[in-house]
Design an enzyme around this catalytic site. Structure first.
Site, PDB file in Angstrom:
ATOM      1  N   LYS A   1       2.130  -3.300   7.381  1.00 29.79           N
ATOM      2  CA  LYS A   1       2.371  -3.539   5.953  1.00 29.79           C
ATOM      3  C   LYS A   1       3.860  -3.388   5.641  1.00 29.79           C
ATOM      4  O   LYS A   1       4.434  -4.173   4.897  1.00 29.79           O
ATOM      5  CB  LYS A   1       1.541  -2.595   5.082  1.00 29.79           C
TER       6      LYS A   1
ATOM      7  N   THR B   1       0.837  -1.202   0.000  1.00 36.04           N
ATOM      8  CA  THR B   1       0.000   0.000   0.000  1.00 36.04           C
ATOM      9  C   THR B   1       0.870   1.250   0.000  1.00 36.04           C
ATOM     10  O   THR B   1       1.991   1.225   0.511  1.00 36.04           O
ATOM     11  CB  THR B   1      -0.918   0.035   1.239  1.00 36.04           C
ATOM     12  N   ASP B   2       0.334   2.322  -0.541  1.00 41.17           N
ATOM     13  CA  ASP B   2       1.065   3.590  -0.491  1.00 41.17           C
ATOM     14  C   ASP B   2       1.072   4.180   0.920  1.00 41.17           C
ATOM     15  O   ASP B   2       1.837   5.096   1.215  1.00 41.17           O
ATOM     16  CB  ASP B   2       0.496   4.593  -1.481  1.00 41.17           C
TER      17      ASP B   2
ATOM     18  N   TYR C   1      -1.573   0.098  10.818  1.00 39.33           N
ATOM     19  CA  TYR C   1      -1.786  -0.500   9.498  1.00 39.33           C
ATOM     20  C   TYR C   1      -0.548  -0.350   8.623  1.00 39.33           C
ATOM     21  O   TYR C   1      -0.005  -1.327   8.105  1.00 39.33           O
ATOM     22  CB  TYR C   1      -2.995   0.137   8.810  1.00 39.33           C
TER      23      TYR C   1
END
Length: 122
Positions: A105, A77-78, A101
């Site tokens: 990641k 994810t960015d 989160y």
């Protein structure tokens, strides 16, 4: 795609080595989309994020190493770049996670060093 004999969707618990071992043993390529998501939920329920986004990726990577998987594609994810006040992030930018989160990641992405042919998509 679901009718293509080269493709299989496997439903299981990414955190469970027994659930991932069999499918990974049969695979040439592993594409991992599994993740806990939503920043707000990660603040209130971080354990689910740690076990899925970090330990789950670890279980997959270890199985991929054990069975000689040719390629491992980790969908990320960015969010791992943190706040970007202007413009867009690019994959060469340093990571700067700022939530459970994005931190989990990022942690899961670091397992890439454990296997040879990993592709990471943010």
């Amino acid at each position: 795609m679901k009718d293509d004999p080269r493709f299989a969707f496997i439903k299981g618990d990414i955190r469970n080595a027994n659930d991932v071992s069999g499918p990974v043993e049969e695979a040439d390529i592993v594409i991992n989309f599994a993740a806990e998501s939503h920043v707000d939920r990660s603040i209130h329920e971080p354990e689910a994020f740690i076990t899925t986004d970090v330990m789950g990726v670890y279980a997959l990577v270890e199985a991929a190493k054990q069975y000689g998987v040719e390629k491992f594609i980790q969908i990320s994810t960015d969010e791992v770049y943190g706040d970007v006040p202007e413009g867009l992030s690019v994959e060469t930018d340093p990571v700067s996670p700022n939530s459970p989160y994005s931190a989990t990641k990022t942690g899961g992405n670091f397992w890439r060093a454990r296997i040879i042919a990993l592709m990471e998509c943010r």
